[in-house]
Write an enzyme that holds these catalytic residues in place. Structure first.
Site, PDB file in Angstrom:
ATOM      1  N   ASP A   1      -0.692  10.682  -4.520  1.00 43.60           N
ATOM      2  CA  ASP A   1       0.474  11.336  -3.911  1.00 43.60           C
ATOM      3  C   ASP A   1       0.657  12.626  -4.703  1.00 43.60           C
ATOM      4  O   ASP A   1      -0.280  13.065  -5.397  1.00 43.60           O
ATOM      5  CB  ASP A   1       1.724  10.430  -4.000  1.00 43.60           C
ATOM      6  CG  ASP A   1       2.892  10.971  -3.174  1.00 43.60           C
ATOM      7  OD1 ASP A   1       2.802  10.973  -1.943  1.00 43.60           O
ATOM      8  OD2 ASP A   1       3.906  11.420  -3.761  1.00 43.60           O
TER       9      ASP A   1
ATOM     10  N   SER B   1      -6.857   5.421   3.916  1.00 43.34           N
ATOM     11  CA  SER B   1      -6.898   4.574   2.724  1.00 43.34           C
ATOM     12  C   SER B   1      -7.227   3.137   3.124  1.00 43.34           C
ATOM     13  O   SER B   1      -7.986   2.442   2.441  1.00 43.34           O
ATOM     14  CB  SER B   1      -5.548   4.585   2.003  1.00 43.34           C
ATOM     15  OG  SER B   1      -5.442   5.721   1.182  1.00 43.34           O
TER      16      SER B   1
ATOM     17  N   LYS C   1       0.869  -1.180   0.000  1.00 46.05           N
ATOM     18  CA  LYS C   1       0.000   0.000   0.000  1.00 46.05           C
ATOM     19  C   LYS C   1       0.894   1.214   0.000  1.00 46.05           C
ATOM     20  O   LYS C   1       1.838   1.312   0.777  1.00 46.05           O
ATOM     21  CB  LYS C   1      -0.869  -0.015   1.273  1.00 46.05           C
ATOM     22  CG  LYS C   1      -1.841   1.109   1.361  1.00 46.05           C
ATOM     23  CD  LYS C   1      -3.210   0.692   0.864  1.00 46.05           C
ATOM     24  CE  LYS C   1      -4.077   1.853   0.488  1.00 46.05           C
ATOM     25  NZ  LYS C   1      -3.836   2.428  -0.841  1.00 46.05           N
TER      26      LYS C   1
ATOM     27  N   THR D   1      -4.849  13.241   5.566  1.00 43.91           N
ATOM     28  CA  THR D   1      -3.429  13.420   5.911  1.00 43.91           C
ATOM     29  C   THR D   1      -3.250  14.717   6.704  1.00 43.91           C
ATOM     30  O   THR D   1      -2.582  14.730   7.754  1.00 43.91           O
ATOM     31  CB  THR D   1      -2.556  13.418   4.645  1.00 43.91           C
ATOM     32  OG1 THR D   1      -2.870  12.248   3.895  1.00 43.91           O
ATOM     33  CG2 THR D   1      -1.087  13.410   4.990  1.00 43.91           C
TER      34      THR D   1
ATOM     35  N   LYS E   1       5.280   1.772  -3.214  1.00 37.52           N
ATOM     36  CA  LYS E   1       5.154   3.133  -3.749  1.00 37.52           C
ATOM     37  C   LYS E   1       5.370   3.056  -5.254  1.00 37.52           C
ATOM     38  O   LYS E   1       6.024   2.135  -5.748  1.00 37.52           O
ATOM     39  CB  LYS E   1       6.223   4.044  -3.127  1.00 37.52           C
ATOM     40  CG  LYS E   1       5.955   5.519  -3.303  1.00 37.52           C
ATOM     41  CD  LYS E   1       4.997   6.077  -2.254  1.00 37.52           C
ATOM     42  CE  LYS E   1       4.604   7.503  -2.546  1.00 37.52           C
ATOM     43  NZ  LYS E   1       3.794   8.084  -1.476  1.00 37.52           N
TER      44      LYS E   1
END
Ligand code: NDP
Length: 444
Positions: free
Chosen positions: A166, A376, A90, A209, A126
């Protein structure tokens, strides 16, 4: 040579020209010395650190797409599946011209420990591309995203690897990628998070976030007998994390006086107007020079400068290595009391040390910005249940996660004799869980 030093040297030798990856490995392994030294023989025999610093799999691929002039463009796509000891990989997809394998590896490595700290069952990964969505038409962005997903779809899935957004990957990009995955695979599954609310997204994921960052800062201050009320805050960045950090800071009674983007920064002595910021960045996708049109009292400056402003709390929320030693000195000289990383690795190693030595509370990104990936994971749970939770339900789970996370890293730091050092606390707490799971699963 100690085992830690040996592994750091090997990483540098075997991964040349990846300075950000070296930096991330050094930061983590240096602070794990106390644990590794105590278990050196067993860890060395099992090559535990070598297994932790080597991704399980790294994928690099060509992404051809056609621009609005009919010209074929070729970008490079990446997905690094770093560690699946505690759950499916993840981690986000970064779309920015600076992306290369070393950047994705540093982010993937950090992600392992961050995900572990959330307490949720998610491994670390990532990905991304050197594609720049800035200045592209919606059709060009769609063409890129479809081509990117055509290759990526071979390696991801709701139970194997679940990417998210991102830098440069927001709701628009996730939508195009999700559509292409569904079309290729013929399944509607929670393969991406950060989805729109009409097709499986979670309420509060957009805010998570930034909100999570403020929840952990709030808890830390409370535990030190202080509060966010009345504090002055500098935020860098003007993207997803920065916007919602600013919003939550102001809801909790602090005043945020700066934001920035890659061309300049804004100082607003009356406190940043979040509605104006959202309109400029989320609706118009424009530059911060526009902010003055909404707030004539504010100042716009070209270049870098957010950290020169006198504030109580600094929240770097833009990108890696944006707060260096000189910035740390300026912040300390101006009496900063806390720095918490909304971005991934925004503070250089020497700046972090300087802040800590000068008594500044410092919460590293892997703890401070973990609210995004935690939410998430909550989106994944909702997708599996085929249910959607209310904003309040998700937000309250996020808050609990961040409060627990703070105590987890604080306790780990205390247990090993590093009270108040949240870098050590976060690395040890994240590492211990991953190591436990890796050991239980044998040599894989
Ligand atoms: P966005 O793309 O929404 O915003 C990024 C912001 O940072 C923009 O204001 C951008 O300015 C600025 N920026 C980007 N690169 C640079 C650079 N090289 N120099 C100066 N400014 C720069 O990204 P996010 O807000 O999502 O992410 C910000 C950080 O937070 C990243 O480090 C990301 O990895 C991290 N993060 C994000 C999470 C999330 O949920 N979104 C979760 C956890 C961490 P401009 O528009 O001019 O490029």
């Amino acid at each position: 040579m100690s085992y830690v030093d040996e592994v750091i040297a090997k990483v540098i030798e075997q991964n040349p020209a990846e300075p950000e990856f070296h930096q991330a490995v050094k930061e983590v392994l240096e602070s794990l010395r106390v644990v590794v030294d105590a278990n050196e023989e067993a860890f060395r025999k099992d090559a535990l650190l070598e297994r932790i610093v080597n991704p399980e799999r790294q994928i690099k691929f060509r992404v051809p797409w056609v621009d609005d002039k009919g010209q074929v463009q070729v970008n490079t796509g990446y997905r690094v599946q770093f560690n699946s000891a505690i759950g499916p990989y993840k981690g986000g997809l970064r779309l920015h011209p600076s992306v290369n394998l070393g950047i994705i590896k540093f982010l993937g490595f950090e992600q392992i420990f961050k995900n572990s700290l959330t307490g949720l069952p998610i491994g670390g990964g990532k990905g991304g591309s050197d594609f720049d969505p800035k200045g592209k038409s919606d059709r060009e962005v769609m063409a890129f995203c479809q081509s990117f997903m055509t290759e990526l779809s071979k390696y991801i899935g709701a139970d194997t690897d679940v990417p998210a957004g991102d830098i440069g990957t927001g709701a628009r990009e996730i939508g195009y990628m999700f559509g292409q995955y569904k079309r290729l695979k013929g399944v509607f599954e929670g393969v991406l998070t950060g989805k729109g609310l009409t097709y499986g997204g979670s309420l509060a994921r957009t805010e998570a976030t930034g909100y999570g960052l403020l929840y952990i800062v709030d808890e830390m201050l409370k535990c030190h007998g202080d509060t966010l009320k009345g504090k002055t805050v500098a935020v860098s960045g003007a993207g997803n994390v920065a916007i919602y950090a600013t919003q939550k800071a102001q809801q909790l009674g602090a005043k945020v006086v700066t934001v920035s983007d890659s061309t300049g920064w804004v100082y607003d002595p009356d406190g940043i107007d979040v509605a104006a910021l959202k309109e400029i960045k989320e609706v118009k996708r424009a530059r911060l020079t526009e902010y003055k049109n909404y707030r004539p009292n504010s100042e716009y400056h070209d270049g870098k400068g957010v950290w020169t402003v006198k504030v109580d709390i600094a929240l770097p929320c833009a990108t890696q290595n944006e707060l260096n030693l000189d910035d740390a000195k300026a912040l300390v000289a101006n009496g900063v009391m806390a720095v918490a990383e909304g971005a991934n690795m925004p503070t250089t190693l020497d700046a972090t040390e300087y802040l800590q030595k000068n008594g500044v509370y410092f919460i590293p990104g892997k703890a401070a910005n973990a609210g995004g990936v935690a939410t998430s994971a909550l989106e994944m749970s909702q997708n599996s249940e085929r249910l959607s939770w209310s904003f309040e339900e998700v937000d309250s789970k996020l808050k609990d996660i961040m409060v627990n996370l703070y105590h987890n890293i604080d306790d780990a730091a205390k247990k090993y004799g590093f009270e108040g050092n949240y870098v050590v606390g976060a690395n040890i707490a994240g590492f211990e869980k991953v190591v436990d799971a890796m050991n239980a699963q044998g040599i894989v």
